[in-house]
Structures are given as structure tokens and as C-alpha cells.
Design a protein around this motif. Structure first.
Motif, PDB file in Angstrom:
ATOM      1  N   ALA A 238       0.974  -1.123  -0.185  1.00 13.66           N
ATOM      2  CA  ALA A 238      -0.015   0.084  -0.023  1.00 13.66           C
ATOM      3  C   ALA A 238       0.884   1.221   0.030  1.00 13.66           C
ATOM      4  O   ALA A 238       2.120   1.096   0.106  1.00 13.66           O
ATOM      5  N   VAL A 239       0.328   2.432  -0.035  1.00 14.63           N
ATOM      6  CA  VAL A 239       1.083   3.504  -0.139  1.00 14.63           C
ATOM      7  C   VAL A 239       0.637   4.288   1.280  1.00 14.63           C
ATOM      8  O   VAL A 239      -0.875   4.416   1.275  1.00 14.63           O
ATOM      9  N   LEU A 240       1.212   5.083   1.791  1.00 18.44           N
ATOM     10  CA  LEU A 240       0.887   5.932   2.918  1.00 18.44           C
ATOM     11  C   LEU A 240       1.081   7.327   2.310  1.00 18.44           C
ATOM     12  O   LEU A 240       2.165   8.029   1.990  1.00 18.44           O
ATOM     13  N   CYS A 241      -0.223   8.143   2.245  1.00 21.10           N
ATOM     14  CA  CYS A 241      -0.086   9.290   1.971  1.00 21.10           C
ATOM     15  C   CYS A 241      -0.004  10.265   2.961  1.00 21.10           C
ATOM     16  O   CYS A 241      -0.669  10.559   4.054  1.00 21.10           O
ATOM     17  N   LYS A 242       1.247  10.937   3.034  1.00 20.38           N
ATOM     18  CA  LYS A 242       1.846  11.747   4.199  1.00 20.38           C
ATOM     19  C   LYS A 242       0.979  13.037   4.436  1.00 20.38           C
ATOM     20  O   LYS A 242       0.607  13.809   3.389  1.00 20.38           O
ATOM     21  N   ARG A 243       1.012  13.795   5.530  1.00 25.92           N
ATOM     22  CA  ARG A 243       0.576  15.175   5.585  1.00 25.92           C
ATOM     23  C   ARG A 243       1.183  16.072   5.047  1.00 25.92           C
ATOM     24  O   ARG A 243       0.750  17.114   4.348  1.00 25.92           O
ATOM     25  N   ASP A 244       2.571  15.825   4.495  1.00 32.44           N
ATOM     26  CA  ASP A 244       3.361  17.032   3.774  1.00 32.44           C
ATOM     27  C   ASP A 244       2.881  16.555   2.261  1.00 32.44           C
ATOM     28  O   ASP A 244       3.696  17.264   1.517  1.00 32.44           O
ATOM     29  N   GLY A 245       2.033  15.768   1.966  1.00 36.61           N
ATOM     30  CA  GLY A 245       1.854  15.496   0.566  1.00 36.61           C
ATOM     31  C   GLY A 245       2.903  14.448  -0.302  1.00 36.61           C
ATOM     32  O   GLY A 245       2.403  13.955  -1.173  1.00 36.61           O
ATOM     33  N   SER A 246       3.725  14.117   0.503  1.00 32.10           N
ATOM     34  CA  SER A 246       4.471  12.910  -0.087  1.00 32.10           C
ATOM     35  C   SER A 246       3.920  11.464   0.236  1.00 32.10           C
ATOM     36  O   SER A 246       2.857  11.373   0.881  1.00 32.10           O
ATOM     37  N   VAL A 247       4.149  10.507  -0.759  1.00 30.19           N
ATOM     38  CA  VAL A 247       3.959   9.260  -0.440  1.00 30.19           C
ATOM     39  C   VAL A 247       4.988   8.308  -0.218  1.00 30.19           C
ATOM     40  O   VAL A 247       6.041   8.472  -0.697  1.00 30.19           O
ATOM     41  N   GLN A 248       4.430   7.260   0.443  1.00 28.31           N
ATOM     42  CA  GLN A 248       5.542   6.348   0.995  1.00 28.31           C
ATOM     43  C   GLN A 248       5.194   4.723   0.944  1.00 28.31           C
ATOM     44  O   GLN A 248       3.846   4.767   1.325  1.00 28.31           O
ATOM     45  N   ASN A 249       6.052   3.793   0.196  1.00 26.97           N
ATOM     46  CA  ASN A 249       5.456   2.603   0.090  1.00 26.97           C
ATOM     47  C   ASN A 249       5.535   1.887   1.394  1.00 26.97           C
ATOM     48  O   ASN A 249       6.345   2.076   2.124  1.00 26.97           O
ATOM     49  N   VAL A 250       4.386   1.179   1.521  1.00 28.24           N
ATOM     50  CA  VAL A 250       4.570   0.411   2.678  1.00 28.24           C
ATOM     51  C   VAL A 250       4.169  -1.423   2.575  1.00 28.24           C
ATOM     52  O   VAL A 250       3.220  -1.469   1.462  1.00 28.24           O
ATOM     53  N   LYS A 251       4.350  -2.182   3.228  1.00 31.46           N
ATOM     54  CA  LYS A 251       4.149  -3.510   3.378  1.00 31.46           C
ATOM     55  C   LYS A 251       3.095  -3.616   4.423  1.00 31.46           C
ATOM     56  O   LYS A 251       3.507  -3.232   5.701  1.00 31.46           O
ATOM     57  N   ILE A 252       1.932  -4.037   4.373  1.00 34.75           N
ATOM     58  CA  ILE A 252       0.923  -4.433   5.325  1.00 34.75           C
ATOM     59  C   ILE A 252       1.300  -5.814   6.004  1.00 34.75           C
ATOM     60  O   ILE A 252       1.139  -6.913   5.385  1.00 34.75           O
ATOM     61  N   GLY A 253       1.753  -5.764   7.332  1.00 27.77           N
ATOM     62  CA  GLY A 253       2.078  -7.152   8.121  1.00 27.77           C
ATOM     63  C   GLY A 253       0.767  -7.296   8.850  1.00 27.77           C
ATOM     64  O   GLY A 253      -0.435  -7.525   8.271  1.00 27.77           O
ATOM     65  N   ASP A 281       6.345   2.966  10.889  1.00 28.86           N
ATOM     66  CA  ASP A 281       6.971   3.720  11.766  1.00 28.86           C
ATOM     67  C   ASP A 281       6.545   5.181  11.566  1.00 28.86           C
ATOM     68  O   ASP A 281       6.278   5.916  12.718  1.00 28.86           O
ATOM     69  N   ASP A 282       6.368   5.638  10.436  1.00 28.57           N
ATOM     70  CA  ASP A 282       6.304   6.976  10.143  1.00 28.57           C
ATOM     71  C   ASP A 282       4.917   7.701  10.121  1.00 28.57           C
ATOM     72  O   ASP A 282       4.472   8.606   9.604  1.00 28.57           O
ATOM     73  N   ILE A 283       3.762   6.707  10.615  1.00 29.90           N
ATOM     74  CA  ILE A 283       2.412   6.988  10.250  1.00 29.90           C
ATOM     75  C   ILE A 283       1.934   7.940  11.251  1.00 29.90           C
ATOM     76  O   ILE A 283       2.238   7.926  12.391  1.00 29.90           O
ATOM     77  N   ASN A 284       1.303   8.858  10.846  1.00 28.97           N
ATOM     78  CA  ASN A 284       0.584   9.910  11.605  1.00 28.97           C
ATOM     79  C   ASN A 284      -0.962   9.987  11.522  1.00 28.97           C
ATOM     80  O   ASN A 284      -1.517   9.455  10.447  1.00 28.97           O
ATOM     81  N   ILE A 285      -1.633  10.691  12.590  1.00 24.80           N
ATOM     82  CA  ILE A 285      -3.049  10.911  12.498  1.00 24.80           C
ATOM     83  C   ILE A 285      -3.489  11.707  11.435  1.00 24.80           C
ATOM     84  O   ILE A 285      -2.810  12.657  11.126  1.00 24.80           O
ATOM     85  N   GLY A 286      -4.473  11.478  10.726  1.00 27.56           N
ATOM     86  CA  GLY A 286      -5.117  12.000   9.718  1.00 27.56           C
ATOM     87  C   GLY A 286      -4.574  11.676   8.302  1.00 27.56           C
ATOM     88  O   GLY A 286      -5.020  12.165   7.213  1.00 27.56           O
ATOM     89  N   GLU A 287      -3.535  10.959   8.385  1.00 25.07           N
ATOM     90  CA  GLU A 287      -2.928  10.398   6.910  1.00 25.07           C
ATOM     91  C   GLU A 287      -3.692   9.321   6.447  1.00 25.07           C
ATOM     92  O   GLU A 287      -4.675   8.571   7.288  1.00 25.07           O
ATOM     93  N   THR A 288      -3.720   8.884   5.044  1.00 29.06           N
ATOM     94  CA  THR A 288      -4.571   7.931   4.622  1.00 29.06           C
ATOM     95  C   THR A 288      -3.507   6.748   3.939  1.00 29.06           C
ATOM     96  O   THR A 288      -2.576   7.018   3.263  1.00 29.06           O
ATOM     97  N   LEU A 289      -3.953   5.559   4.264  1.00 28.96           N
ATOM     98  CA  LEU A 289      -3.167   4.442   3.560  1.00 28.96           C
ATOM     99  C   LEU A 289      -3.745   4.096   2.398  1.00 28.96           C
ATOM    100  O   LEU A 289      -5.129   4.001   2.575  1.00 28.96           O
ATOM    101  N   CYS A 290      -3.450   4.239   1.181  1.00 28.94           N
ATOM    102  CA  CYS A 290      -3.864   3.912  -0.227  1.00 28.94           C
ATOM    103  C   CYS A 290      -3.599   3.030  -0.953  1.00 28.94           C
ATOM    104  O   CYS A 290      -2.356   2.215  -0.612  1.00 28.94           O
ATOM    105  N   ASP A 291      -4.419   2.535  -1.890  1.00 28.59           N
ATOM    106  CA  ASP A 291      -4.112   1.775  -3.070  1.00 28.59           C
ATOM    107  C   ASP A 291      -2.713   2.106  -3.845  1.00 28.59           C
ATOM    108  O   ASP A 291      -2.508   3.439  -3.891  1.00 28.59           O
TER     109      ASP A 291
END
Ligand code: GDP
Length: 593
Positions: A238-253, A281-291
Motif C-alpha cells: 500500500a502507500v501511505l499518503c503523508k501530511r506533507d503531500g509525499s507518498v511512502q510505500n509500505v507493506k501491510i504486516g 513507523d512514520d504513520i501519523n493521525i489524519g493520513e490515509t493508507l491508499c492503494d
């Protein structure tokens, strides 16, 4: 796609109105507990601090299975200082359960959360609890609830709320007062029938909104939230869409769903489910995990700005700390950093001194809860008097402004109005409640509220209720008056009171603290902590020793006293005072530099 098998609901209740007992009862009747589990274990129970303060501080989730439907019950924090958290919690649910004591009626502390719920177009279910009380006044309480809803801007549909009459203690709920109460089935059925099940696209690209971050010693940050679209599986990307507008690849465990009070590992979840995902680790309130292919985040949830700051500072006194206490700057730093993991509205800034940290929060209560929690954990440190955060907007200096609601018996109105007037409050409106209490609404600068709560409780002999909401920043009226910078602090310990003076000049460059001990109006001694601490002058930034008398419980801040440093010292030291210079205070007996 409609998740007929889920209902998501938030619970709003004033402390002691019976939330825990009711949720306990629902869990028990649903059989969500297995027979070998300890049913008596209290659900959603408040911690000591919550009980003492009369508010819910932490949001908690409970999941109750009823007739193959999972009812997720989310607790709401009960104070405006946690405003953002309330909004986040309410985003996960489709209705709110308002529990009201049949004798006490709706309390102003629940007003804030209710207002948010109504504004988000949620339709409440009202539970009048404790109908077994001999002093219950059910028709009046219902009227008060209707008045409150109208006052908070409810629409016609919201005013047409279902009412359930309950005795959580006796374990029954009923649709009408004339019905015979057997069990909690009417409440279950009302939830199932009146709360909309979550709906949306099941096949669409994933959207998982993070509404709470929890922190676990072993697994680190845990993101709790709701799936708004699509589904999620163990091992997927999945990707984590961050507060600052960046996206980060993540693996859902591994991730978890809720059953009763417990979390259980699950492999798959979809739209409408409330789940907990650790390991990012880097996840914050208000952010969305996306496709991965369609990173399409939900609107960011606003995290409110801080309005108050205090300095947290290592206590360098040789008297500081007992065996086992945490006293060093390393301890303090690590604890504050840990707090930042989950306390979203908090900011911590380093200062010139490694021993001091500037801590910014949402209000005096927000910070005082942190301080109290840390002290109970064994941290020993000093804190400065709170100061408001000023902001420059369009070339003007602006300060935070609050909406203050007080409810007082008529006899105390005079003293409350007088004190608030001196603190620059403007009255917005006033009306009488049924029981000769007056409800008054004010607009007041945040600085005027500093230290007011304890004053208010004293002035109303514990009979008043006050509650405030942040309104926004407004231009500071006039200069920050020189005379407004002194504050007198009273420490009460047993039968004596120690008065201390705080005066921060030039925004904290010079701090002067003075202490004397007063018993029945007479000076009986100097600072209770040590002989040479009676009057001290130090040049450390923003430092004050609020523990001069060593008595936590009795710490009381007086209102900002509007007097100059000289006047304040004269008031305290009287005839003893000989001379004051910016760097020293000379008393009759000795000179301190
Ligand atoms: P919470 O703070 O809202 O979670 O409230 P609790 O569930 O802990 O209840 C507070 C107190 O009210 C406890 O002493 C309960 O036993 C009591 N209580 C709860 N429900 C009822 C009720 O229906 N009738 C009466 N008389 N007391 C109740």
C-alpha cells in the motif's frame, strides 16, 4: 456496498452518568465475553486522573457482537482541549449514543462533543439512564436535552431522536416508561435499526484513514482507524499518503480487529471496519493508507494549533527527587519525545539549555494533564507559569481567544462577573436554567483564563461549572501591558500558605521569584523549602519553581495580578523591602544578587 453486519457508534457521556455500567451490560448480554473471562472487569473504565478531573481523556474502542452484527463503540474525549481528537473519533461513526443521568440532566462538559456531532450531521440516540433514581426528573431532563440540541444547532431530523429509558445498574432498557424492563434488548434493537450501516465501494481502491495513534513499548506505533473504501489483506502493498503531500510505500504486516475489549489478529478487513495496524513507523493521525495504483487520500484531518506554552525543566535543587524518580534531562527528554508519538496537538522545542524544554499545548488542561501524568509516573521536574502563544497575522500581533461557558447558582454570579471582567471577558449572553442556575457565555482572551479554573471553583464553592472552546486568533488589543506580567502564586501546605512572585520581564529574560509563608494573614516564615530560598533572583530563561513548598496537591495559581514587580514585591515583603534593581532584591536583612 452496505456492510449490514457493522454499526459504528460513538458514546458521549458525562463522567458518572453510567457509560461503563451500560457498556458492561451490553457486553455481558451479547455474550461477547467467553464464560471463562472475567466479566466483572470494567469496560471503558476511567483512569484515576479522568475520574478526578471529571473528563474522559483517552478514547477507547469496544466491539460488541449482537445477532451477527458487530457494534463498534468508540469513546469520545470529554474536553475541548482534545477538540481535534473528538472530530477524528466522530469521523469513524454513523451515530452517537448520548447517555444522560435522569436526575442530573445534560452537563455542559458534553456540550462540545455534541456540538461537533450535530455539525457532522450525526443523528443521536438518547439514553436516559438511572431511571431507578428516586430523584429522577425524566420529563424535565428530556426538555433540557431538546433545549441543548436546539441551542447547538440541531436540525429537525436530529431533534426527532429516539429515546431509550434505562437503568444500566439494574441491567434493563425500555422504549417507554410504562414498559416492563427486562434486559438491554431495546437498546440493542434501537442501535441496529436506527444507526446507518457503513456503506461505500468495496472493490474501489483502498482508503484507510488513521484517526488515533497508540504507542506500544514492544511494537511501537499502532495506527487505529477505519476503512472508508476497498479492503486490506495481510501481506499486501500500500502507500501511505503523508501530511506533507509525499507518498511512502509500505507493506501491510499483521493487523488486528476488535472483539470486546481485546484485539485479535485478522487477515482481511474491508469498508466500515475499524482496525489497528502496527509496524508503520512514520504513520501519523489524519493520513490515509491508499492503494498503490490509485493513491487518493481522504481530506487531511486538521490537528489544532497550540495556544499555551510552558517550560519543563530539570529540577536542579539538591532536594529534588526521591529514590527511583526520573530527574535528569535525559529522562525528561525521552519522556517528552515518547509523548509526541501519540499526543498530536503537542509540540516540544529544545531551548538554549539542555535542561529545559519549551512545551506547547492546546490549553492549560492539556498541559496540566501531561504534567500530572508524568508526576504520577515518577518524573520530578519544574514547570513555568503557562503563557499564551502570540502569532503575527497580516502584520498584527494576535492572541488566542476562547468561548467560555459558565453555569453558576445566582448567588455567585456577582463574584464571577467581577473576576472575569478583570480578565477582559466580554459577556455574550445569559439565561436561567430551570433550577435557578444561570448560564453565561463569554468571549475571553486565553491569557485571561490562565489560572482561572481554581479561582472559579473557590469563588463558587465548588458549585459552578466552566467550560471553554478555542475560537481563533484575534489582534491583541493594545500593547501587552507591562503591569500585566506579574503573577502571584500561592502554595497551600497544611495550615500555611506560601506566596511566591513570578514576573517575567522582556518575555522571559529575567525571572524573579520570591516566597514567604503566611498563616492567618501573618508572615510566619520564609520559603518552606530551604532557608536561603526565601527570595531568589535567577537569570535562567522562563524558570519558576512551582514546587517551592514541596506540596503538589495544593498548588494554586492566583489570577494574573495586575501590578508591577515593585508593587508585587511590596505586597509580599512589605516593610522588609529596601530596594529593587533589575538584578537584585534588597530586603532589610540581606542582599541577594
Ligand atoms: P461512567 O463514569 O459514566 O463510566 O459511570 P459508571 O458506569 O462508572 O457509573 C457511575 C456510578 O453510577 C456507579 O456508581 C454506578 O453504579 C452508578 N450507576 C450506573 N448506572 C446506574 C443506574 O442505572 N442507576 C443507578 N442508580 N446508578 C447507576
Amino acid at each position: 456496498f452496505v456492510r449490514e453486519d457493522i454499526r459504528n457508534i460513538a458514546i458521549i457521556a458525562h463522567v458518572d452518568h453510567g457509560k461503563t455500567t451500560l457498556v458492561d451490560g451490553l457486553l455481558r448480554q451479547s455474550g461477547t465475553f467467553r464464560s471463562n473471562e472475567n466479566v466483572a472487569e470494567r469496560v471503558m473504565d476511567s483512569n484515576d486522573l479522568e475520574r478526578e478531573r471529571g473528563i474522559t481523556i483517552l478514547a477507547k474502542n469496544t466491539a460488541i457482537n449482537y445477532k451477527s452484527i458487530k457494534i463498534n463503540v468508540v469513546d469520545t474525549p470529554g474536553h475541548a482541549d482534545f477538540g481535534g481528537e473528538v472530530e477524528r473519533v466522530l469521523k469513524m461513526v454513523d451515530s452517537v449514543l448520548l447517555i444522560v443521568d435522569a436526575s442530573e440532566g445534560p452537563m455542559p462538559q458534553t456540550r462540545f462533543v455534541l456540538k461537533k456531532a450535530l455539525a457532522l450531521a450525526l443523528k443521536p440516540i438518547v439514553v436516559i439512564n438511572k431511571i431507578d433514581r428516586p430523584d429522577s426528573r425524566i420529563p424535565e431532563v428530556i426538555d433540557e436535552i431538546i433545549d441543548l440540541f436546539i441551542d447547538l444547532g440541531a436540525d429537525d431530523d436530529q431533534l426527532d431522536f429516539p429515546i431509550i429509558y434505562a437503568s444500566a445498574k439494574a441491567g434493563f432498557a425500555k422504549y417507554n416508561m410504562d414498559d416492563e424492563g427486562k434486559d438491554l434488548t431495546p437498546l440493542f434493537e434501537t442501535i441496529i435499526n436506527k444507526v446507518e450501516p457503513p456503506s461505500g465501494s468495496l472493490d474501489g481502491p483502498l482508503q484507510f484513514l488513521i484517526t488515533t495513534i497508540e504507542y506500544d513499548e514492544y511494537i511501537g506505533r499502532v495506527a487505529v482507524g477505519k476503512i472508508f473504501r476497498g479492503s486490506i489483506r495481510y501481506g499486501q502493498s500500500a502507500v501511505l499518503c503523508k501530511r506533507d503531500g509525499s507518498v511512502q510505500n509500505v507493506k501491510i504486516g499483521r493487523f488486528y480487529g476488535f472483539i470486546g475489549l481485546k484485539r485479535i489478529e485478522i487477515n482481511e478487513a474491508s469498508i466500515g471496519d475499524i482496525i489497528a495496524i502496527p509496524g508503520i513507523d512514520d504513520i501519523n493521525i489524519g493520513e490515509t493508507l491508499c492503494d498503490v495504483q490509485n493513491p487518493d487520500p481522504l481530506p487531511l484531518i486538521e490537528v489544532e494549533e497550540p495556544t499555551i506554552s510552558m517550560t519543563f525543566m530539570v529540577n536542579n535543587s539538591p532536594f529534588a527527587g526521591r529514590e527511583g524518580d526520573y530527574v535528569t534531562s535525559r529522562h525528561l527528554r525521552a519522556r517528552l519525545m515518547k509523548e509526541l508519538e501519540t499526543n498530536v496537538a503537542l509540540r516540544v522545542l529544545e531551548t538554549d539549555s539542555p535542561d529545559a524544554f519549551e512545551v506547547y499545548g492546546r490549553g492549560e488542561l492539556h498541559l496540566s494533564i501531561l504534567i500530572e501524568t508524568m508526576r504520577r509516573e515518577g518524573y520530578e521536574f519544574q514547570v513555568s507559569k503557562p503563557t499564551v502563544i502570540l502569532k503575527e497575522i497580516n502584520g498584527e500581533i494576535c492572541e488566542p481567544i476562547e468561548n467560555l461557558f459558565v453555569e453558576v447558582p445566582q448567588d455567585y454570579l456577582g463574584v464571577v462577573m467581577e473576576k472575569l471582567g478583570a480578565r477582559r471577558a466580554e459577556m455574550l449572553n445569559m439565561h436561567t436554567t430551570n433550577d435557578s442556575y444561570l448560564k453565561v457565555e463569554f468571549k475571553i482572551p486565553t491569557r485571561g483564563l490562565i489560572g482561572y479554573r481554581s479561582q472559579f471553583l473557590t469563588d463558587t464553592k465548588g458549585n459552578g461549572i466552566m467550560h471553554h472552546l478555542f475560537m481563533g486568533f484575534e489582534p491583541h488589543k493594545g500593547e501587552v501591558p507591562e503591569r500585566n506580567r506579574g503573577a502571584l502564586v500561592a502554595f497551600e501546605a497544611g495550615e500555611t500558605t506560601t506566596y511566591g512572585l513570578y514576573n517575567v520581564q522582556d518575555r522571559g529574560e529575567l525571572f524573579v521569584g520570591a516566597g514567604i509563608e503566611v498563616y492567618e494573614g501573618m508572615i510566619v516564615g520564609e520559603s518552606a523549602k530551604s532557608d536561603d530560598l526565601d527570595v531568589n533572583v535567577c537569570k535562567k530563561k522562563h524558570v519558576s519553581n512551582m514546587r517551592a513548598s514541596g506540596s503538589d496537591e495544593a498548588l494554586k495559581l492566583s489570577p494574573h495580578i495586575e501590578m508591577s514587580l515593585e508593587e508585587c514585591l511590596e505586597f509580599i515583603a512589605g516593610d522588609e523591602l529596601v530596594e529593587i534593581t533589575p538584578k537584585s532584591i534588597r530586603l532589610r536583612k540581606k542582599v541577594l544578587d
